[in-house]
Design a protein around this motif. Structure first.
Motif, PDB file in Angstrom:
ATOM      1  N   LEU A  63       0.832  -1.202   0.000  1.00 44.81           N
ATOM      2  CA  LEU A  63       0.000   0.000   0.000  1.00 44.81           C
ATOM      3  C   LEU A  63       0.870   1.257   0.000  1.00 44.81           C
ATOM      4  O   LEU A  63       0.673   2.176  -0.797  1.00 44.81           O
ATOM      5  CB  LEU A  63      -0.867  -0.048   1.251  1.00 44.81           C
ATOM      6  CG  LEU A  63      -2.144   0.763   1.300  1.00 44.81           C
ATOM      7  CD1 LEU A  63      -3.069   0.112   2.284  1.00 44.81           C
ATOM      8  CD2 LEU A  63      -1.852   2.166   1.715  1.00 44.81           C
ATOM      9  N   THR A  70       0.158   6.957  -8.185  1.00 45.35           N
ATOM     10  CA  THR A  70      -0.989   7.662  -8.738  1.00 45.35           C
ATOM     11  C   THR A  70      -0.544   8.835  -9.617  1.00 45.35           C
ATOM     12  O   THR A  70      -1.225   9.181 -10.576  1.00 45.35           O
ATOM     13  CB  THR A  70      -1.863   8.188  -7.588  1.00 45.35           C
ATOM     14  OG1 THR A  70      -2.060   7.129  -6.675  1.00 45.35           O
ATOM     15  CG2 THR A  70      -3.204   8.659  -8.076  1.00 45.35           C
ATOM     16  N   ILE A  73      -0.366   7.958 -13.145  1.00 44.08           N
ATOM     17  CA  ILE A  73      -1.694   7.773 -13.731  1.00 44.08           C
ATOM     18  C   ILE A  73      -2.276   9.136 -14.102  1.00 44.08           C
ATOM     19  O   ILE A  73      -2.851   9.320 -15.172  1.00 44.08           O
ATOM     20  CB  ILE A  73      -2.630   7.039 -12.754  1.00 44.08           C
ATOM     21  CG1 ILE A  73      -2.056   5.664 -12.394  1.00 44.08           C
ATOM     22  CG2 ILE A  73      -4.014   6.893 -13.338  1.00 44.08           C
ATOM     23  CD1 ILE A  73      -2.052   4.682 -13.520  1.00 44.08           C
ATOM     24  N   PHE A  74      -2.081  10.118 -13.210  1.00 48.38           N
ATOM     25  CA  PHE A  74      -2.529  11.471 -13.542  1.00 48.38           C
ATOM     26  C   PHE A  74      -1.856  11.939 -14.823  1.00 48.38           C
ATOM     27  O   PHE A  74      -2.496  12.511 -15.707  1.00 48.38           O
ATOM     28  CB  PHE A  74      -2.199  12.452 -12.407  1.00 48.38           C
ATOM     29  CG  PHE A  74      -3.029  12.250 -11.170  1.00 48.38           C
ATOM     30  CD1 PHE A  74      -4.167  11.465 -11.196  1.00 48.38           C
ATOM     31  CD2 PHE A  74      -2.673  12.842  -9.971  1.00 48.38           C
ATOM     32  CE1 PHE A  74      -4.920  11.264 -10.068  1.00 48.38           C
ATOM     33  CE2 PHE A  74      -3.427  12.655  -8.835  1.00 48.38           C
ATOM     34  CZ  PHE A  74      -4.549  11.862  -8.876  1.00 48.38           C
TER      35      PHE A  74
ATOM     36  N   LEU B 449     -12.916   7.613 -19.499  1.00 49.12           N
ATOM     37  CA  LEU B 449     -12.354   8.109 -18.235  1.00 49.12           C
ATOM     38  C   LEU B 449     -13.468   8.348 -17.217  1.00 49.12           C
ATOM     39  O   LEU B 449     -13.343   7.973 -16.044  1.00 49.12           O
ATOM     40  CB  LEU B 449     -11.568   9.402 -18.473  1.00 49.12           C
ATOM     41  CG  LEU B 449     -10.267   9.248 -19.278  1.00 49.12           C
ATOM     42  CD1 LEU B 449      -9.625  10.608 -19.499  1.00 49.12           C
ATOM     43  CD2 LEU B 449      -9.296   8.342 -18.556  1.00 49.12           C
ATOM     44  N   SER B 553      -8.294  12.840  -5.419  1.00 45.92           N
ATOM     45  CA  SER B 553      -7.189  12.035  -5.953  1.00 45.92           C
ATOM     46  C   SER B 553      -7.586  10.570  -6.024  1.00 45.92           C
ATOM     47  O   SER B 553      -7.219   9.870  -6.960  1.00 45.92           O
ATOM     48  CB  SER B 553      -5.929  12.230  -5.111  1.00 45.92           C
ATOM     49  OG  SER B 553      -6.084  11.660  -3.853  1.00 45.92           O
ATOM     50  N   LEU B 556      -9.913  10.160  -9.048  1.00 44.67           N
ATOM     51  CA  LEU B 556      -9.157  10.215 -10.299  1.00 44.67           C
ATOM     52  C   LEU B 556      -8.265   8.997 -10.450  1.00 44.67           C
ATOM     53  O   LEU B 556      -7.920   8.594 -11.560  1.00 44.67           O
ATOM     54  CB  LEU B 556      -8.318  11.494 -10.348  1.00 44.67           C
ATOM     55  CG  LEU B 556      -9.109  12.758 -10.636  1.00 44.67           C
ATOM     56  CD1 LEU B 556      -8.169  13.934 -10.755  1.00 44.67           C
ATOM     57  CD2 LEU B 556      -9.899  12.602 -11.923  1.00 44.67           C
ATOM     58  N   SER B 557      -7.880   8.413  -9.315  1.00 44.94           N
ATOM     59  CA  SER B 557      -7.021   7.239  -9.368  1.00 44.94           C
ATOM     60  C   SER B 557      -7.695   6.103 -10.129  1.00 44.94           C
ATOM     61  O   SER B 557      -7.030   5.258 -10.727  1.00 44.94           O
ATOM     62  CB  SER B 557      -6.687   6.819  -7.945  1.00 44.94           C
ATOM     63  OG  SER B 557      -5.872   5.693  -7.941  1.00 44.94           O
ATOM     64  N   THR B 559      -9.223   6.401 -12.797  1.00 39.80           N
ATOM     65  CA  THR B 559      -9.093   6.566 -14.247  1.00 39.80           C
ATOM     66  C   THR B 559      -8.062   5.612 -14.816  1.00 39.80           C
ATOM     67  O   THR B 559      -8.004   5.413 -16.020  1.00 39.80           O
ATOM     68  CB  THR B 559      -8.675   7.997 -14.613  1.00 39.80           C
ATOM     69  OG1 THR B 559      -7.515   8.316 -13.864  1.00 39.80           O
ATOM     70  CG2 THR B 559      -9.776   8.980 -14.316  1.00 39.80           C
ATOM     71  N   ARG B 560      -7.247   5.003 -13.925  1.00 39.56           N
ATOM     72  CA  ARG B 560      -6.270   4.039 -14.434  1.00 39.56           C
ATOM     73  C   ARG B 560      -6.970   2.879 -15.129  1.00 39.56           C
ATOM     74  O   ARG B 560      -6.394   2.239 -15.993  1.00 39.56           O
ATOM     75  CB  ARG B 560      -5.367   3.537 -13.312  1.00 39.56           C
ATOM     76  CG  ARG B 560      -6.028   2.559 -12.370  1.00 39.56           C
ATOM     77  CD  ARG B 560      -5.130   2.224 -11.221  1.00 39.56           C
ATOM     78  NE  ARG B 560      -4.869   3.371 -10.379  1.00 39.56           N
ATOM     79  CZ  ARG B 560      -3.708   3.629  -9.807  1.00 39.56           C
ATOM     80  NH1 ARG B 560      -2.705   2.837 -10.003  1.00 39.56           N
ATOM     81  NH2 ARG B 560      -3.555   4.677  -9.040  1.00 39.56           N
ATOM     82  N   ARG B 627      -4.429  -3.011  -6.658  1.00 37.06           N
ATOM     83  CA  ARG B 627      -4.076  -1.809  -5.914  1.00 37.06           C
ATOM     84  C   ARG B 627      -5.310  -0.962  -5.625  1.00 37.06           C
ATOM     85  O   ARG B 627      -5.442  -0.396  -4.557  1.00 37.06           O
ATOM     86  CB  ARG B 627      -3.071  -1.008  -6.741  1.00 37.06           C
ATOM     87  CG  ARG B 627      -2.752   0.335  -6.157  1.00 37.06           C
ATOM     88  CD  ARG B 627      -2.778   1.369  -7.242  1.00 37.06           C
ATOM     89  NE  ARG B 627      -3.423   2.548  -6.734  1.00 37.06           N
ATOM     90  CZ  ARG B 627      -2.769   3.558  -6.181  1.00 37.06           C
ATOM     91  NH1 ARG B 627      -1.476   3.533  -6.114  1.00 37.06           N
ATOM     92  NH2 ARG B 627      -3.428   4.587  -5.724  1.00 37.06           N
ATOM     93  N   VAL B 631      -5.724  -0.009  -1.864  1.00 36.92           N
ATOM     94  CA  VAL B 631      -5.475   1.381  -1.462  1.00 36.92           C
ATOM     95  C   VAL B 631      -6.760   2.192  -1.417  1.00 36.92           C
ATOM     96  O   VAL B 631      -7.059   2.842  -0.423  1.00 36.92           O
ATOM     97  CB  VAL B 631      -4.454   2.042  -2.407  1.00 36.92           C
ATOM     98  CG1 VAL B 631      -4.169   3.456  -1.957  1.00 36.92           C
ATOM     99  CG2 VAL B 631      -3.177   1.238  -2.437  1.00 36.92           C
ATOM    100  N   THR B 635      -8.859   1.061   2.457  1.00 42.37           N
ATOM    101  CA  THR B 635      -8.533   2.101   3.432  1.00 42.37           C
ATOM    102  C   THR B 635      -9.789   2.768   3.981  1.00 42.37           C
ATOM    103  O   THR B 635      -9.730   3.436   5.005  1.00 42.37           O
ATOM    104  CB  THR B 635      -7.649   3.194   2.809  1.00 42.37           C
ATOM    105  OG1 THR B 635      -8.208   3.541   1.549  1.00 42.37           O
ATOM    106  CG2 THR B 635      -6.232   2.717   2.617  1.00 42.37           C
TER     107      THR B 635
END
Lengths: 84, 657
Positions: A63, A70, A73-74, B449, B553, B556-557, B559-560, B627, B631, B635
């Motif tokens: 983790l 990230t 990825i952005f 996206l 964040s 948006l994460s 979007t991977r 992930r 994550v 969490t």
């Protein structure tokens, strides 16, 4: 004569715009990739060491290691938005 | 389902005479998770000690060690014999007493013979190495020693050395340094040594043997080959012994391991002079089985109590998953993170659905999906072991999902079927890119996206809701409100965004009439939710406020899901373009020798490129979606750290009672 030159110039400008976009997209992925790599370097090394000592913290170690990832990825998202 | 199995705490009390039959019975059931008794000298526990191993434990352990050492020599593990017909345990015990000493003697004799042969080979090799330099000197070995007034020095040197005193010298140059032998008078030793010391001369010992050097070397070589044949013979004998006794040994290993574990079980019990107390946990559904089994085995002379939870005492029951069969392989993935706590929601079922879903969204290709499905099914035949099997099952599910999304995206190895002029179906959701002249669709990247972000919003909301449930169980209202606050914050921000900007795939609320400060009704509700959420989070802990941007964040994460998938599509399309359009197609029109070579190169590029992309897709799809679970999802609600349920006993795989 002048008209022909002007048309070529417009095409050139368009092509160069495309090129700039591609450059920007490449930079967005590449630089964020470097950033994520630098950030993960220390965390990853420490995480592997810690996991070798105690396997139970693998989940936590993974983790922590992937948190900076990230960023890239952005970068990828930004470059996709630039390109399309 | 979302909950581990409920456990009941059992206290088993009996007189020491009943201990052995009780232990055997518990072992047979394989249900009782023993809580080890620790002697802390607490008040009220005077006279209670950790138990002693049962009689015969030492002998059993010695036998087990013998068997393990033989197994080691044979290079076998009991796992090699899975699936062999089971043997009755009682007969195994008899054979252990009768045959084990014989087998052990045979094996130790053979290993002793082998190591002595190996030692002799080493001695001979050493001698050959000593003799080798002298093989180029035309002298018999007898001539090197036995003089009264003459000394001999031999050594290796790369060039001829001048000796300033009377002497007889033999020098044979060679690539790896020649050999030099010098005979001189005893009195001249210091002069000779000085001359040699100044040059690069490396002295070597002179072998104390007679006869021709060549013959000696040949003799040692033939001895070595005899010894090697001897070792091969011994290995063959060991192999025969292994095939004769391997299965028996594996069964012995199992029987003795079971016996040793049972004999040592009292080390985990509390005992006094007369009685023993075993404390532990049993899945609530199996309590009656254990109780009736124990009372039968001991003729009703044992007390089994279901311990009530007392308020002050914090007991930690072991955690055993309770999931439907299709979700079981995913338990391994949750275990890699951490086993859930007993009073926590078990996310396995959700991961079992979401992980393959995300993997499919990222990889989404019929071709790659089929390759990975084949890989998973093929490896399942080769690789054994529970964890590996579980992971391969997860991979199987994930690749099936990738095939389904491949149909949705209409993608086969990155290409649309239309690229070959086969118009089968149109993609429901396109991620095709305009690479190459066969390119068909331009995917709508923005839609992809936003679709990914939607999945993130839903999963994070679900995570927070599970957090609410977990905190509510502890009647921890501040944290419950905190979690609700996080949900309010996220949806408030969403409402605010929707009221300001129109986004594809999301509700467009910009049409509503403005009420105050340019905000419409939806915007105001969003703002109120934001403020309420912030207050709730602040009441939980003011420090949490700095986490608020993580909503953006984390969303948006997700979007991977689209971005990583798109990059894999791009690689596949580029490989297709280079291989087919640049290398293969132009040369197919007119076949020349060079053209055929280029076509072969093109096919190689195609294969290697797609192989590489399959590996990247497996890695990207697997790790990225894992992930997101670990994550972004865990969490929000998951702590983990529960104790694994390890029932006393083991599954008999090679023997039966």
């Amino acid at each position: 004569m002048d008209l022909a030159t002007a048309i070529v110039t417009v095409e050139m400008v368009e092509a160069s715009q495309m090129g700039m976009k591609a450059l920007g997209a490449g930079l967005a992925v590449g630089l964020t990739g470097i950033g994520a790599g630098v950030a993960e370097m220390g965390i990853g090394a420490a995480a592997v060491g810690a996991t070798a000592e105690n396997k139970d913290i693998f989940g936590l170690a993974l983790l922590l290691t992937v948190i900076p990832e990230t960023i890239v990825i952005f970068g990828l998202v930004v470059s996709l938005l630039i390109l399309f | 389902m979302l909950q581990p199995k409920t456990m009941t705490r059992l206290l088993i009390v009996g007189s020491k005479e009943q201990m052995s039959s009780a232990v055997t019975e518990l072992y047979r059931h394989h249900l009782f998770h023993i809580t080890d008794y620790t002697d802390q000298g607490k008040e009220g526990f005077e006279g209670v000690r950790i138990g002693q191993p049962m009689a015969g434990a030492t002998e059993l352990s010695t036998d087990l060690i013998k068997i393990r050492s033989i197994e080691n020599t044979f290079g076998l593990t009991p796992d090699d014999y899975l699936g062999a017909p089971k043997r009755p345990a009682a007969s195994i015990r008899e054979i252990i007493e009768r045959d084990l000493p014989k087998i052990e003697e045979k094996v130790s004799n053979l290993t002793a013979q082998r190591s002595s042969a190996e030692a002799r080979i080493r001695v001979n090799e050493q001698r050959i190495a000593e003799l080798e330099p002298f093989s180029v000197i035309p002298l018999e070995l007898g001539l090197y020693h036995g003089y009264d007034s003459i000394s001999v020095i031999a050594g290796r040197t790369s060039r001829d050395i001048d000796i300033p005193v009377p002497h007889e010298k033999f020098y044979t140059p060679a690539k790896s340094g020649g050999t030099m032998v010098i005979f001189f008078k005893n009195g001249d030793r210091s002069a000779v040594e000085e001359a040699l010391g100044n040059a690069e001369f490396q002295q070597i010992p002179i072998p104390a043997e007679d006869g021709s050097v060549r013959q000696k070397i040949d003799q040692y070589r033939s001895e070595i080959s005899t010894l090697n044949a001897e070792i091969a013979e011994i290995d063959r004998k060991i192999e025969t012994l292994k095939s004769e006794n391997g299965q028996f040994l594996a069964a012995c290993d199992e029987v003795l391991s079971a016996d040793v574990e049972q004999a040592e079980a009292p080390l985990r019990f509390a005992t006094t002079e007369l009685i023993f107390i075993a404390d532990g946990w049993v899945p609530t559904g199996d309590v009656e089985t254990v109780k009736s089994g124990l009372s039968q085995a001991t003729g009703d002379r044992i007390l089994v109590m279901e311990a009530e939870e007392s308020a002050g005492e914090q007991s930690k029951p072991p955690v055993e998953y309770n999931n439907p069969d299709f979700a079981k392989p995913t338990q391994t993935i949750v275990d890699i993170y951490s086993r859930p706590k007993y009073d926590e929601l078990d996310p396995t079922l959700m991961i079992a659905i979401i992980f393959p879903l995300f993997f499919g969204i990222i990889l989404g290709d019929i071709g790659y999906g089929l390759v990975l499905l084949g890989l998973a099914l093929g490896l399942k035949r080769v690789l054994k072991g529970e964890t590996v099997e579980h992971l391969l099952n997860v991979l199987r599910n994930a690749s099936i999902s990738a095939i389904i999304f491949g149909v949705i995206y209409a993608e086969i190895f990155g290409a649309h079927p239309g690229a070959l002029d086969i118009e089968l179906w149109e993609p429901l959701l396109s991620r095709h890119l305009l690479i190459g002249s066969h390119a068909h669709h331009q995917g709508d990247i923005a839609v992809l996206l936003v679709f990914a972000v939607w999945l993130g919003i839903l999963q994070m909301t679900m995570g927070r809701c599970m957090g609410v449930v977990n905190h509510y169980r502890h009647r921890d209202m501040v944290h419950v409100m905190g979690q609700v606050g996080w949900i309010a914050l996220m949806w408030g921000a969403l409402l605010l965004i929707w009221s300001i900007a129109a986004i594809p795939l999301m509700p467009d609320l910009t049409m509503l009439p403005a009420v105050v400060m340019g905000l419409n009704a939806a915007g105001i509700i969003g703002l109120l939710l934001l403020v309420a959420g912030t207050i709730a989070v602040m009441r939980e802990s003011p420090l949490e406020l700095i986490e608020i941007p993580s909503i953006v964040s984390h969303a948006l994460s997700y979007t991977r899901l689209a971005a990583v998938g798109l990059s894999s599509v791009a690689i596949a399309m580029v490989v297709n373009f280079i291989a087919i359009e640049m290398l293969i197609e132009p040369n197919l029109k007119e076949l020349t020798v060079v053209g055929i070579i280029i076509i072969v190169v093109g096919i190689a590029v195609l294969l290697v490129g797609h192989l590489l992309n399959t590996a990247l897709g497996l890695l990207g799809g697997g790790l990225q979606s894992l992930r997101l679970q670990y994550v972004e999802f865990f969490t929000k609600f998951y702590k983990g750290g529960g104790e694994k349920y390890k029932p006393f006993g083991m599954k008999k795989r090679l023997t039966e009672d």
